[in-house]
Design a protein around this motif. Structure first.
Motif, mmCIF file in Angstrom:
data_model
loop_
_atom_site.group_PDB
_atom_site.id
_atom_site.type_symbol
_atom_site.label_atom_id
_atom_site.label_comp_id
_atom_site.label_asym_id
_atom_site.label_seq_id
_atom_site.Cartn_x
_atom_site.Cartn_y
_atom_site.Cartn_z
ATOM 1 N N ALA A 1 0.818 -1.209 0.000
ATOM 2 C CA ALA A 1 0.000 0.000 0.000
ATOM 3 C C ALA A 1 0.854 1.262 0.000
ATOM 4 N N ASP A 2 2.087 1.155 0.481
ATOM 5 C CA ASP A 2 2.984 2.312 0.479
ATOM 6 C C ASP A 2 3.334 2.765 -0.937
ATOM 7 N N VAL A 3 3.301 1.831 -1.898
ATOM 8 C CA VAL A 3 3.729 2.174 -3.266
ATOM 9 C C VAL A 3 2.602 2.033 -4.278
ATOM 10 N N ALA A 4 1.446 1.475 -3.872
ATOM 11 C CA ALA A 4 0.358 1.191 -4.815
ATOM 12 C C ALA A 4 -0.919 1.910 -4.408
ATOM 13 N N ARG A 5 -1.636 2.412 -5.407
ATOM 14 C CA ARG A 5 -2.946 3.015 -5.156
ATOM 15 C C ARG A 5 -4.056 1.972 -5.136
ATOM 16 N N GLY A 6 -3.726 0.741 -5.494
ATOM 17 C CA GLY A 6 -4.709 -0.327 -5.458
ATOM 18 C C GLY A 6 -5.011 -0.866 -6.848
ATOM 19 N N LEU A 7 -5.896 -1.863 -6.884
ATOM 20 C CA LEU A 7 -6.285 -2.478 -8.142
ATOM 21 C C LEU A 7 -7.043 -1.499 -9.029
ATOM 22 N N VAL A 8 -6.784 -1.569 -10.312
ATOM 23 C CA VAL A 8 -7.601 -0.834 -11.276
ATOM 24 C C VAL A 8 -8.995 -1.453 -11.344
ATOM 25 N N ASP A 9 -9.019 -2.783 -11.316
ATOM 26 C CA ASP A 9 -10.263 -3.528 -11.452
ATOM 27 C C ASP A 9 -9.950 -4.974 -11.059
ATOM 28 N N PRO A 10 -10.841 -5.690 -10.382
ATOM 29 C CA PRO A 10 -12.210 -5.353 -9.993
ATOM 30 C C PRO A 10 -12.249 -4.577 -8.670
ATOM 31 N N GLY A 11 -13.395 -3.932 -8.426
ATOM 32 C CA GLY A 11 -13.587 -3.199 -7.187
ATOM 33 C C GLY A 11 -14.004 -4.108 -6.046
ATOM 34 N N ARG A 12 -14.078 -3.520 -4.853
ATOM 35 C CA ARG A 12 -14.380 -4.292 -3.645
ATOM 36 C C ARG A 12 -15.734 -4.991 -3.720
ATOM 37 N N GLU A 13 -16.737 -4.341 -4.323
ATOM 38 C CA GLU A 13 -18.071 -4.960 -4.386
ATOM 39 C C GLU A 13 -18.046 -6.226 -5.235
ATOM 40 N N VAL A 14 -17.178 -6.294 -6.220
ATOM 41 C CA VAL A 14 -17.037 -7.498 -7.034
ATOM 42 C C VAL A 14 -16.188 -8.532 -6.310
ATOM 43 N N LEU A 15 -15.101 -8.094 -5.703
ATOM 44 C CA LEU A 15 -14.201 -9.018 -4.999
ATOM 45 C C LEU A 15 -14.918 -9.773 -3.885
ATOM 46 N N ASP A 16 -15.888 -9.134 -3.248
ATOM 47 C CA ASP A 16 -16.531 -9.729 -2.077
ATOM 48 C C ASP A 16 -17.702 -10.646 -2.421
ATOM 49 N N ASP A 17 -18.055 -10.734 -3.692
ATOM 50 C CA ASP A 17 -19.224 -11.531 -4.073
ATOM 51 C C ASP A 17 -18.802 -12.583 -5.094
ATOM 52 N N ASP A 18 -18.974 -13.869 -4.759
ATOM 53 C CA ASP A 18 -18.529 -14.946 -5.641
ATOM 54 C C ASP A 18 -19.138 -14.845 -7.029
#
Length: 541
Positions: free
Chosen positions: A445-462
Protein backbone atom coordinates in the motif's frame (compact mmCIF):
# COMPACT_ATOMS: atom_id res chain seq x y z
CA UNK A 1 23.12 -31.03 -50.75
CA UNK A 2 23.48 -28.49 -47.96
CA UNK A 3 20.88 -25.80 -47.54
CA UNK A 4 20.44 -22.94 -45.11
CA UNK A 5 18.05 -20.11 -44.33
CA UNK A 6 20.18 -17.42 -45.93
CA UNK A 7 19.47 -16.93 -49.63
CA UNK A 8 17.80 -19.37 -52.00
CA UNK A 9 17.35 -22.83 -50.51
CA UNK A 10 16.25 -25.44 -53.04
CA UNK A 11 14.37 -28.39 -51.58
CA UNK A 12 15.89 -31.82 -52.26
CA UNK A 13 13.70 -33.75 -54.67
CA UNK A 14 12.47 -37.24 -54.04
CA UNK A 15 14.27 -39.79 -56.17
CA UNK A 16 12.35 -41.85 -58.73
CA UNK A 17 14.02 -45.06 -57.58
CA UNK A 18 14.68 -45.77 -53.93
CA UNK A 19 18.38 -45.33 -53.10
CA UNK A 20 20.28 -47.75 -50.92
CA UNK A 21 20.39 -45.04 -48.30
CA UNK A 22 17.84 -42.25 -48.03
CA UNK A 23 18.84 -38.61 -48.33
CA UNK A 24 18.74 -38.10 -44.55
CA UNK A 25 18.78 -40.30 -41.49
CA UNK A 26 16.37 -38.00 -39.64
CA UNK A 27 14.08 -35.16 -40.64
CA UNK A 28 13.17 -32.94 -37.69
CA UNK A 29 9.99 -30.98 -38.38
CA UNK A 30 10.14 -27.78 -36.35
CA UNK A 31 13.17 -25.87 -35.06
CA UNK A 32 11.39 -24.73 -31.92
CA UNK A 33 12.28 -25.33 -28.29
CA UNK A 34 12.49 -29.14 -28.40
CA UNK A 35 13.43 -29.32 -32.08
CA UNK A 36 16.53 -27.18 -31.53
CA UNK A 37 17.62 -29.49 -28.73
CA UNK A 38 17.00 -32.59 -30.81
CA UNK A 39 18.93 -31.31 -33.84
CA UNK A 40 21.92 -30.31 -31.74
CA UNK A 41 22.13 -33.56 -29.79
CA UNK A 42 21.54 -35.89 -32.77
CA UNK A 43 24.26 -34.22 -34.82
CA UNK A 44 26.81 -34.74 -32.06
CA UNK A 45 27.12 -38.16 -33.75
CA UNK A 46 28.99 -37.21 -36.95
CA UNK A 47 27.66 -40.11 -39.02
CA UNK A 48 24.00 -39.16 -38.53
CA UNK A 49 22.64 -36.87 -41.26
CA UNK A 50 19.91 -34.58 -39.94
CA UNK A 51 17.66 -32.20 -41.83
CA UNK A 52 15.69 -29.60 -39.86
CA UNK A 53 12.74 -27.88 -41.57
CA UNK A 54 10.72 -25.01 -40.19
CA UNK A 55 8.01 -22.76 -41.56
CA UNK A 56 9.79 -19.70 -40.17
CA UNK A 57 13.25 -18.17 -40.58
CA UNK A 58 16.33 -19.82 -39.06
CA UNK A 59 18.72 -16.98 -38.16
CA UNK A 60 22.38 -17.48 -37.37
CA UNK A 61 23.42 -16.24 -33.94
CA UNK A 62 22.28 -13.23 -31.94
CA UNK A 63 22.88 -10.83 -34.82
CA UNK A 64 20.53 -12.84 -37.00
CA UNK A 65 17.71 -12.51 -34.47
CA UNK A 66 18.25 -8.80 -33.90
CA UNK A 67 18.04 -6.98 -30.55
CA UNK A 68 14.27 -6.44 -30.50
CA UNK A 69 13.51 -10.17 -30.68
CA UNK A 70 15.95 -10.98 -27.88
CA UNK A 71 15.18 -8.05 -25.55
CA UNK A 72 14.07 -9.65 -22.29
CA UNK A 73 12.05 -6.57 -21.33
CA UNK A 74 9.73 -7.36 -24.22
CA UNK A 75 7.49 -10.36 -24.90
CA UNK A 76 7.12 -10.68 -28.68
CA UNK A 77 4.41 -13.30 -28.28
CA UNK A 78 2.21 -10.72 -26.54
CA UNK A 79 2.35 -8.39 -29.55
CA UNK A 80 -0.50 -9.09 -31.99
CA UNK A 81 0.60 -10.19 -35.46
CA UNK A 82 4.27 -10.25 -34.55
CA UNK A 83 6.17 -11.58 -37.61
CA UNK A 84 7.92 -14.23 -35.49
CA UNK A 85 4.61 -15.79 -34.46
CA UNK A 86 1.68 -17.65 -35.97
CA UNK A 87 -1.72 -17.20 -34.33
CA UNK A 88 -4.16 -20.09 -33.83
CA UNK A 89 -7.85 -19.16 -33.45
CA UNK A 90 -9.31 -20.95 -30.42
CA UNK A 91 -12.22 -20.77 -27.99
CA UNK A 92 -11.33 -20.54 -24.30
CA UNK A 93 -15.02 -20.99 -23.47
CA UNK A 94 -17.93 -21.17 -25.94
CA UNK A 95 -18.36 -17.41 -25.51
CA UNK A 96 -14.67 -16.45 -25.40
CA UNK A 97 -12.81 -16.55 -28.75
CA UNK A 98 -9.06 -16.00 -28.52
CA UNK A 99 -5.88 -16.06 -30.60
CA UNK A 100 -3.02 -18.19 -29.30
CA UNK A 101 0.34 -17.16 -30.81
CA UNK A 102 3.15 -19.69 -31.15
CA UNK A 103 6.69 -18.96 -32.24
CA UNK A 104 7.54 -19.38 -35.92
CA UNK A 105 11.29 -18.81 -35.90
CA UNK A 106 14.40 -20.65 -34.72
CA UNK A 107 13.79 -21.47 -31.05
CA UNK A 108 10.01 -21.42 -31.54
CA UNK A 109 8.04 -20.14 -28.60
CA UNK A 110 11.19 -19.88 -26.45
CA UNK A 111 12.09 -16.95 -28.74
CA UNK A 112 8.83 -15.07 -28.22
CA UNK A 113 7.84 -15.99 -24.65
CA UNK A 114 8.79 -14.28 -21.40
CA UNK A 115 11.93 -16.29 -20.64
CA UNK A 116 10.32 -18.05 -17.64
CA UNK A 117 12.33 -21.25 -17.12
CA UNK A 118 10.85 -23.14 -14.18
CA UNK A 119 10.97 -26.92 -13.91
CA UNK A 120 7.87 -29.04 -13.58
CA UNK A 121 7.22 -30.26 -10.06
CA UNK A 122 8.21 -33.67 -8.71
CA UNK A 123 4.50 -34.49 -8.48
CA UNK A 124 4.15 -33.89 -12.22
CA UNK A 125 7.01 -36.19 -13.18
CA UNK A 126 5.85 -38.94 -10.86
CA UNK A 127 2.26 -38.64 -12.14
CA UNK A 128 3.49 -39.05 -15.71
CA UNK A 129 5.67 -41.99 -14.70
CA UNK A 130 2.74 -43.70 -12.99
CA UNK A 131 0.73 -43.40 -16.23
CA UNK A 132 3.04 -45.94 -17.88
CA UNK A 133 6.09 -43.76 -18.54
CA UNK A 134 8.70 -44.86 -15.95
CA UNK A 135 11.52 -42.95 -17.68
CA UNK A 136 9.79 -39.73 -16.59
CA UNK A 137 10.04 -40.17 -12.82
CA UNK A 138 11.73 -37.27 -11.05
CA UNK A 139 14.77 -39.34 -10.13
CA UNK A 140 15.30 -40.41 -13.73
CA UNK A 141 14.88 -36.98 -15.32
CA UNK A 142 16.95 -35.06 -12.77
CA UNK A 143 20.27 -35.90 -14.51
CA UNK A 144 18.85 -34.46 -17.74
CA UNK A 145 17.64 -31.33 -15.94
CA UNK A 146 21.12 -30.82 -14.56
CA UNK A 147 22.80 -31.51 -17.91
CA UNK A 148 20.69 -29.09 -19.94
CA UNK A 149 21.33 -26.04 -17.77
CA UNK A 150 24.13 -23.68 -16.86
CA UNK A 151 22.75 -22.31 -13.59
CA UNK A 152 24.54 -19.00 -13.11
CA UNK A 153 23.29 -18.63 -9.54
CA UNK A 154 23.87 -22.08 -8.04
CA UNK A 155 26.47 -23.74 -10.26
CA UNK A 156 27.02 -27.49 -10.25
CA UNK A 157 25.55 -29.57 -7.45
CA UNK A 158 23.07 -32.33 -6.68
CA UNK A 159 20.17 -30.31 -8.15
CA UNK A 160 21.83 -28.03 -10.71
CA UNK A 161 24.33 -28.09 -13.54
CA UNK A 162 26.87 -25.60 -14.85
CA UNK A 163 27.77 -27.06 -18.26
CA UNK A 164 24.53 -27.16 -20.23
CA UNK A 165 23.44 -24.97 -23.15
CA UNK A 166 20.58 -23.21 -21.33
CA UNK A 167 21.85 -20.38 -19.14
CA UNK A 168 19.53 -19.79 -16.19
CA UNK A 169 19.54 -16.82 -13.84
CA UNK A 170 17.05 -15.51 -11.28
CA UNK A 171 15.89 -11.91 -11.18
CA UNK A 172 17.31 -9.62 -8.50
CA UNK A 173 14.02 -8.18 -7.17
CA UNK A 174 15.59 -4.75 -6.76
CA UNK A 175 12.83 -2.90 -8.64
CA UNK A 176 10.56 -1.06 -6.14
CA UNK A 177 7.50 -3.00 -7.30
CA UNK A 178 9.31 -6.34 -6.94
CA UNK A 179 10.57 -5.39 -3.47
CA UNK A 180 7.03 -4.42 -2.44
CA UNK A 181 5.71 -7.78 -3.70
CA UNK A 182 8.36 -9.62 -1.68
CA UNK A 183 7.63 -7.66 1.50
CA UNK A 184 3.87 -8.07 1.08
CA UNK A 185 4.22 -11.85 0.64
CA UNK A 186 6.27 -11.98 3.84
CA UNK A 187 3.74 -9.83 5.67
CA UNK A 188 0.95 -12.26 4.74
CA UNK A 189 2.99 -15.24 5.91
CA UNK A 190 3.97 -16.84 2.62
CA UNK A 191 7.27 -18.75 2.79
CA UNK A 192 10.41 -17.88 0.89
CA UNK A 193 10.98 -19.89 -2.28
CA UNK A 194 14.39 -18.63 -3.44
CA UNK A 195 15.04 -21.43 -5.95
CA UNK A 196 11.90 -22.43 -7.78
CA UNK A 197 13.80 -25.28 -9.45
CA UNK A 198 14.74 -27.18 -6.28
CA UNK A 199 11.32 -28.72 -5.44
CA UNK A 200 11.05 -26.92 -2.09
CA UNK A 201 7.57 -26.00 -0.80
CA UNK A 202 5.98 -23.31 -2.95
CA UNK A 203 6.16 -19.67 -1.91
CA UNK A 204 7.52 -16.31 -3.03
CA UNK A 205 10.75 -15.91 -4.94
CA UNK A 206 12.47 -14.71 -8.08
CA UNK A 207 11.77 -16.35 -11.43
CA UNK A 208 14.43 -18.62 -12.95
CA UNK A 209 14.76 -17.36 -16.51
CA UNK A 210 16.85 -18.07 -19.59
CA UNK A 211 17.84 -14.40 -19.55
CA UNK A 212 21.41 -13.11 -19.24
CA UNK A 213 22.28 -9.41 -19.18
CA UNK A 214 18.89 -8.47 -20.61
CA UNK A 215 19.06 -10.98 -23.49
CA UNK A 216 16.52 -13.80 -23.79
CA UNK A 217 18.72 -16.82 -24.57
CA UNK A 218 16.17 -18.90 -26.46
CA UNK A 219 16.67 -22.59 -27.23
CA UNK A 220 17.74 -21.89 -30.81
CA UNK A 221 20.44 -19.46 -29.77
CA UNK A 222 21.53 -21.83 -26.98
CA UNK A 223 21.53 -25.17 -28.81
CA UNK A 224 22.02 -24.13 -32.44
CA UNK A 225 24.60 -21.32 -32.46
CA UNK A 226 26.53 -20.80 -35.72
CA UNK A 227 29.19 -23.38 -34.89
CA UNK A 228 26.52 -26.06 -34.50
CA UNK A 229 24.59 -24.94 -37.58
CA UNK A 230 27.84 -25.36 -39.50
CA UNK A 231 28.20 -29.06 -38.67
CA UNK A 232 28.60 -30.94 -41.96
CA UNK A 233 25.93 -33.48 -40.97
CA UNK A 234 23.27 -30.82 -40.23
CA UNK A 235 21.11 -29.22 -42.93
CA UNK A 236 18.57 -26.56 -42.04
CA UNK A 237 15.77 -25.28 -44.24
CA UNK A 238 13.67 -22.29 -43.25
CA UNK A 239 10.47 -21.13 -44.89
CA UNK A 240 9.38 -24.74 -45.48
CA UNK A 241 5.96 -25.62 -44.12
CA UNK A 242 5.38 -29.33 -43.47
CA UNK A 243 2.10 -30.57 -44.90
CA UNK A 244 2.07 -34.25 -43.99
CA UNK A 245 4.26 -37.24 -43.17
CA UNK A 246 4.75 -39.80 -45.92
CA UNK A 247 3.94 -43.28 -44.57
CA UNK A 248 4.56 -46.39 -46.64
CA UNK A 249 3.73 -49.89 -45.38
CA UNK A 250 3.38 -48.67 -41.83
CA UNK A 251 6.66 -46.73 -41.79
CA UNK A 252 7.41 -43.01 -42.04
CA UNK A 253 9.67 -42.43 -45.02
CA UNK A 254 9.64 -38.66 -45.42
CA UNK A 255 7.79 -35.39 -45.17
CA UNK A 256 5.86 -33.35 -47.73
CA UNK A 257 6.85 -29.69 -47.47
CA UNK A 258 5.81 -26.53 -49.24
CA UNK A 259 8.70 -24.22 -50.05
CA UNK A 260 8.86 -21.30 -52.47
CA UNK A 261 5.34 -22.08 -53.67
CA UNK A 262 5.87 -25.71 -54.61
CA UNK A 263 5.62 -29.02 -52.83
CA UNK A 264 8.36 -31.60 -52.54
CA UNK A 265 9.05 -34.74 -50.54
CA UNK A 266 12.02 -34.95 -48.21
CA UNK A 267 13.10 -38.58 -47.82
CA UNK A 268 14.43 -39.86 -44.51
CA UNK A 269 14.85 -43.02 -42.50
CA UNK A 270 13.05 -41.41 -39.55
CA UNK A 271 10.82 -38.40 -38.94
CA UNK A 272 10.44 -36.48 -35.67
CA UNK A 273 7.62 -33.97 -35.28
CA UNK A 274 8.57 -31.01 -33.08
CA UNK A 275 6.04 -28.53 -34.44
CA UNK A 276 4.37 -27.75 -31.11
CA UNK A 277 1.33 -28.89 -29.19
CA UNK A 278 -1.12 -27.42 -31.71
CA UNK A 279 0.67 -27.98 -35.02
CA UNK A 280 2.00 -31.49 -34.32
CA UNK A 281 -1.42 -33.15 -33.83
CA UNK A 282 -2.61 -31.33 -36.94
CA UNK A 283 0.25 -32.85 -38.95
CA UNK A 284 -0.46 -36.30 -37.58
CA UNK A 285 -4.12 -36.09 -38.53
CA UNK A 286 -3.30 -34.77 -42.01
CA UNK A 287 -1.04 -37.84 -42.31
CA UNK A 288 -3.85 -40.26 -41.43
CA UNK A 289 -3.01 -40.72 -37.73
CA UNK A 290 -5.83 -39.71 -35.43
CA UNK A 291 -9.40 -40.53 -34.43
CA UNK A 292 -10.94 -42.69 -37.16
CA UNK A 293 -14.26 -40.84 -37.27
CA UNK A 294 -12.61 -37.42 -37.62
CA UNK A 295 -10.36 -38.56 -40.46
CA UNK A 296 -13.16 -40.30 -42.32
CA UNK A 297 -15.39 -37.24 -41.93
CA UNK A 298 -12.94 -35.07 -43.93
CA UNK A 299 -11.84 -37.80 -46.34
CA UNK A 300 -8.29 -38.49 -45.13
CA UNK A 301 -7.24 -42.14 -45.64
CA UNK A 302 -6.73 -43.83 -42.29
CA UNK A 303 -3.18 -44.96 -41.49
CA UNK A 304 -3.59 -45.47 -37.75
CA UNK A 305 -6.68 -45.12 -35.61
CA UNK A 306 -5.25 -43.03 -32.75
CA UNK A 307 -8.18 -41.70 -30.71
CA UNK A 308 -5.89 -39.97 -28.19
CA UNK A 309 -4.61 -37.47 -30.78
CA UNK A 310 -6.34 -34.21 -29.95
CA UNK A 311 -9.06 -35.78 -27.84
CA UNK A 312 -7.90 -34.05 -24.65
CA UNK A 313 -5.37 -31.42 -23.69
CA UNK A 314 -4.69 -29.05 -20.85
CA UNK A 315 -3.45 -25.51 -20.35
CA UNK A 316 -3.48 -22.86 -17.62
CA UNK A 317 -6.37 -20.36 -17.52
CA UNK A 318 -5.21 -16.87 -16.61
CA UNK A 319 -6.54 -13.43 -15.75
CA UNK A 320 -4.60 -10.16 -15.62
CA UNK A 321 -5.02 -7.76 -12.72
CA UNK A 322 -3.61 -4.26 -13.09
CA UNK A 323 -2.64 -1.93 -10.22
CA UNK A 324 -1.60 1.71 -10.17
CA UNK A 325 1.78 2.77 -8.72
CA UNK A 326 1.82 5.91 -6.57
CA UNK A 327 4.75 7.28 -8.59
CA UNK A 328 6.30 6.77 -11.99
CA UNK A 329 9.32 4.48 -11.89
CA UNK A 330 11.98 4.02 -14.49
CA UNK A 331 11.43 1.16 -16.89
CA UNK A 332 13.04 -2.08 -15.65
CA UNK A 333 16.46 -3.18 -16.75
CA UNK A 334 17.21 -6.79 -17.52
CA UNK A 335 13.75 -8.37 -17.69
CA UNK A 336 10.05 -7.67 -17.64
CA UNK A 337 9.69 -10.29 -14.88
CA UNK A 338 9.36 -9.34 -11.22
CA UNK A 339 8.66 -11.75 -8.39
CA UNK A 340 6.45 -14.83 -8.40
CA UNK A 341 4.24 -16.37 -5.73
CA UNK A 342 3.13 -19.99 -5.88
CA UNK A 343 0.58 -21.23 -3.39
CA UNK A 344 -1.62 -24.26 -2.95
CA UNK A 345 -5.34 -23.60 -2.89
CA UNK A 346 -7.26 -25.47 -0.20
CA UNK A 347 -10.32 -27.56 -0.97
CA UNK A 348 -12.47 -24.93 0.69
CA UNK A 349 -12.09 -21.55 2.33
CA UNK A 350 -9.80 -18.71 1.36
CA UNK A 351 -6.38 -19.34 -0.13
CA UNK A 352 -3.40 -18.34 1.95
CA UNK A 353 -0.05 -19.48 3.33
CA UNK A 354 -1.79 -22.32 5.19
CA UNK A 355 -3.57 -23.66 2.11
CA UNK A 356 -2.12 -27.11 2.62
CA UNK A 357 0.55 -29.32 1.15
CA UNK A 358 0.89 -29.53 -2.59
CA UNK A 359 2.95 -28.42 -5.56
CA UNK A 360 1.33 -24.99 -5.73
CA UNK A 361 -1.68 -24.82 -8.04
CA UNK A 362 -1.96 -21.03 -8.15
CA UNK A 363 0.60 -18.66 -9.63
CA UNK A 364 0.78 -14.89 -9.19
CA UNK A 365 3.42 -13.66 -11.64
CA UNK A 366 4.53 -10.04 -11.61
CA UNK A 367 5.23 -7.94 -14.68
CA UNK A 368 7.38 -4.81 -14.31
CA UNK A 369 6.20 -3.59 -17.73
CA UNK A 370 2.62 -2.34 -18.27
CA UNK A 371 0.34 -4.46 -20.43
CA UNK A 372 0.33 -1.64 -22.97
CA UNK A 373 4.10 -2.01 -23.20
CA UNK A 374 3.99 -5.78 -23.57
CA UNK A 375 1.37 -5.52 -26.31
CA UNK A 376 2.96 -2.67 -28.27
CA UNK A 377 6.67 -3.26 -27.69
CA UNK A 378 7.31 -1.06 -24.68
CA UNK A 379 7.82 2.51 -25.90
CA UNK A 380 6.64 5.30 -23.58
CA UNK A 381 4.86 3.15 -21.01
CA UNK A 382 6.70 4.07 -17.81
CA UNK A 383 4.28 5.11 -15.06
CA UNK A 384 1.33 3.12 -16.40
CA UNK A 385 -0.59 0.48 -14.45
CA UNK A 386 1.44 -2.67 -13.80
CA UNK A 387 -0.04 -6.15 -14.14
CA UNK A 388 -0.11 -9.37 -12.20
CA UNK A 389 -0.74 -12.54 -14.23
CA UNK A 390 -2.86 -14.88 -12.11
CA UNK A 391 -3.04 -18.49 -13.33
CA UNK A 392 -4.70 -21.69 -12.13
CA UNK A 393 -2.12 -24.45 -12.57
CA UNK A 394 -4.07 -27.61 -11.78
CA UNK A 395 -3.58 -30.15 -14.61
CA UNK A 396 -6.99 -30.77 -16.18
CA UNK A 397 -7.75 -32.28 -19.58
CA UNK A 398 -10.49 -29.85 -20.54
CA UNK A 399 -9.45 -29.10 -24.13
CA UNK A 400 -10.13 -30.77 -27.46
CA UNK A 401 -9.00 -30.11 -30.99
CA UNK A 402 -10.59 -31.49 -34.15
CA UNK A 403 -9.76 -31.51 -37.84
CA UNK A 404 -12.10 -29.39 -39.94
CA UNK A 405 -10.71 -30.14 -43.40
CA UNK A 406 -8.12 -32.16 -45.28
CA UNK A 407 -6.68 -28.85 -46.48
CA UNK A 408 -3.60 -28.04 -44.33
CA UNK A 409 -4.39 -24.32 -44.60
CA UNK A 410 -7.70 -24.75 -42.76
CA UNK A 411 -7.22 -24.14 -39.02
CA UNK A 412 -8.18 -26.78 -36.49
CA UNK A 413 -11.25 -26.41 -34.33
CA UNK A 414 -9.70 -25.85 -30.88
CA UNK A 415 -11.74 -25.65 -27.68
CA UNK A 416 -9.90 -25.09 -24.40
CA UNK A 417 -12.90 -25.94 -22.27
CA UNK A 418 -12.01 -23.47 -19.52
CA UNK A 419 -14.34 -22.79 -16.59
CA UNK A 420 -16.30 -25.96 -17.11
CA UNK A 421 -16.43 -26.88 -13.43
CA UNK A 422 -16.98 -25.11 -10.11
CA UNK A 423 -13.37 -25.61 -8.99
CA UNK A 424 -12.16 -23.72 -12.08
CA UNK A 425 -13.90 -20.56 -10.94
CA UNK A 426 -12.94 -21.14 -7.30
CA UNK A 427 -9.21 -21.37 -7.98
CA UNK A 428 -9.15 -18.21 -10.05
CA UNK A 429 -11.28 -16.41 -7.44
CA UNK A 430 -8.72 -17.40 -4.82
CA UNK A 431 -5.85 -16.16 -6.95
CA UNK A 432 -7.55 -12.83 -7.58
CA UNK A 433 -8.37 -12.34 -3.91
CA UNK A 434 -4.85 -13.17 -2.74
CA UNK A 435 -3.50 -10.64 -5.25
CA UNK A 436 -5.91 -8.02 -3.89
CA UNK A 437 -4.82 -8.84 -0.32
CA UNK A 438 -1.16 -8.46 -1.25
CA UNK A 439 -1.83 -5.02 -2.76
CA UNK A 440 -3.80 -3.97 0.33
CA UNK A 441 -1.06 -5.03 2.77
CA UNK A 442 1.01 -2.21 4.32
CA UNK A 443 4.22 -2.95 2.37
CA UNK A 444 2.43 -2.74 -0.98
CA UNK A 445 0.00 0.00 0.00
CA UNK A 446 2.98 2.31 0.48
CA UNK A 447 3.73 2.17 -3.27
CA UNK A 448 0.36 1.19 -4.81
CA UNK A 449 -2.95 3.02 -5.16
CA UNK A 450 -4.71 -0.33 -5.46
CA UNK A 451 -6.29 -2.48 -8.14
CA UNK A 452 -7.60 -0.83 -11.28
CA UNK A 453 -10.26 -3.53 -11.45
CA UNK A 454 -12.21 -5.35 -9.99
CA UNK A 455 -13.59 -3.20 -7.19
CA UNK A 456 -14.38 -4.29 -3.64
CA UNK A 457 -18.07 -4.96 -4.39
CA UNK A 458 -17.04 -7.50 -7.03
CA UNK A 459 -14.20 -9.02 -5.00
CA UNK A 460 -16.53 -9.73 -2.08
CA UNK A 461 -19.22 -11.53 -4.07
CA UNK A 462 -18.53 -14.95 -5.64
CA UNK A 463 -21.10 -14.61 -8.39
CA UNK A 464 -19.95 -11.12 -9.40
CA UNK A 465 -16.31 -12.16 -9.33
CA UNK A 466 -17.03 -15.24 -11.45
CA UNK A 467 -18.70 -12.99 -14.01
CA UNK A 468 -15.67 -10.66 -13.99
CA UNK A 469 -13.33 -13.62 -14.50
CA UNK A 470 -15.35 -14.89 -17.48
CA UNK A 471 -15.15 -11.45 -19.07
CA UNK A 472 -11.39 -11.12 -18.51
CA UNK A 473 -10.30 -14.72 -19.11
CA UNK A 474 -7.12 -15.43 -21.04
CA UNK A 475 -4.64 -18.27 -21.23
CA UNK A 476 -1.02 -18.75 -20.20
CA UNK A 477 -0.39 -20.52 -23.55
CA UNK A 478 1.01 -23.67 -21.91
CA UNK A 479 -0.74 -26.28 -24.07
CA UNK A 480 0.22 -29.92 -23.43
CA UNK A 481 -1.24 -33.36 -23.99
CA UNK A 482 -2.49 -33.28 -27.57
CA UNK A 483 -0.44 -36.41 -28.45
CA UNK A 484 -0.02 -37.98 -25.00
CA UNK A 485 2.55 -40.60 -24.08
CA UNK A 486 1.65 -43.90 -22.46
CA UNK A 487 1.38 -47.64 -23.11
CA UNK A 488 0.37 -48.92 -26.53
CA UNK A 489 -2.43 -51.00 -25.00
CA UNK A 490 -4.26 -47.83 -23.92
CA UNK A 491 -4.99 -46.11 -27.28
CA UNK A 492 -7.73 -43.96 -25.79
CA UNK A 493 -5.18 -42.17 -23.62
CA UNK A 494 -1.82 -42.66 -25.35
CA UNK A 495 -0.62 -42.02 -28.90
CA UNK A 496 3.15 -42.31 -28.35
CA UNK A 497 5.43 -44.14 -25.96
CA UNK A 498 7.59 -42.48 -23.31
CA UNK A 499 10.31 -41.73 -25.88
CA UNK A 500 7.93 -40.19 -28.41
CA UNK A 501 7.56 -43.19 -30.75
CA UNK A 502 4.15 -43.10 -32.41
CA UNK A 503 2.28 -46.30 -31.61
CA UNK A 504 1.76 -48.44 -34.70
CA UNK A 505 3.92 -46.39 -37.09
CA UNK A 506 7.59 -47.21 -37.42
CA UNK A 507 10.17 -44.48 -37.88
CA UNK A 508 7.94 -41.69 -36.55
CA UNK A 509 8.31 -39.84 -33.26
CA UNK A 510 6.95 -36.75 -31.55
CA UNK A 511 9.18 -34.53 -29.39
CA UNK A 512 7.42 -31.47 -28.00
CA UNK A 513 4.92 -30.71 -25.22
CA UNK A 514 2.27 -32.64 -27.17
CA UNK A 515 3.54 -35.82 -25.51
CA UNK A 516 3.09 -34.74 -21.90
CA UNK A 517 -0.06 -36.44 -20.56
CA UNK A 518 -1.15 -33.08 -19.13
CA UNK A 519 0.25 -29.67 -18.30
CA UNK A 520 2.69 -29.50 -15.37
CA UNK A 521 2.18 -27.28 -12.34
CA UNK A 522 4.48 -24.68 -13.90
CA UNK A 523 4.98 -23.18 -17.34
CA UNK A 524 6.38 -25.92 -19.63
CA UNK A 525 9.32 -24.12 -21.33
CA UNK A 526 12.00 -25.91 -19.29
CA UNK A 527 10.13 -29.19 -19.71
CA UNK A 528 10.07 -28.70 -23.50
CA UNK A 529 13.88 -28.54 -23.48
CA UNK A 530 13.90 -31.66 -21.31
CA UNK A 531 11.71 -33.47 -23.88
CA UNK A 532 14.27 -32.73 -26.57
CA UNK A 533 17.05 -34.12 -24.39
CA UNK A 534 15.17 -37.29 -23.41
CA UNK A 535 14.03 -38.15 -26.94
CA UNK A 536 17.45 -37.35 -28.44
CA UNK A 537 19.22 -39.69 -26.05
CA UNK A 538 16.68 -42.43 -26.73
CA UNK A 539 17.31 -42.07 -30.47
CA UNK A 540 21.08 -42.05 -30.00
CA UNK A 541 20.86 -45.26 -28.00
Amino acid sequence: MRTCAHGPSPVPHRRDTAPVRRAYDVVVVGAGTAGSVLAARLTEDPDRRVLVVDAGPLPRGAAGFGPALLDACLVPGAQPNHPATHAHPVRLTPERPWLVPRGRVLGGSSTVNGGYFVRARREDFDRWAAAGNPAWSYERVLPYLRALENDLDHGAGPLHGDGGPMRVRRGRLDHPAAAAFRDAAHALGFPDDPDKNDQAPPGFGPVPANVVDGVRRNAGLSYLPPEVLDRPNLTVLGGAAARRVVIENGRATGVVVEHDGRRSVLDADAVVLCAGALATPHLLQLSGIGPRADLERVGIPLVRDAPAVGSGFSDHPQVVLEWTPREAWDEPSGSWLGGCLHLTSPSGGPAGPDGGDGPGDLEILQSLVPMSGLVTGGAGTAGGPLPFLVSALTPRLTGRLRLRSADPATPLSIDYGYLGGPDDHRRLREGVRVTAALLASPPFADVARGLVDPGREVLDDDRSLDQWIRGHLGTAQHTCGTVPMGPADDPGHAAVDQFGRVHGVRGLRVADTSILPDTPHRGPAATAVLIGEVVAEAMRR
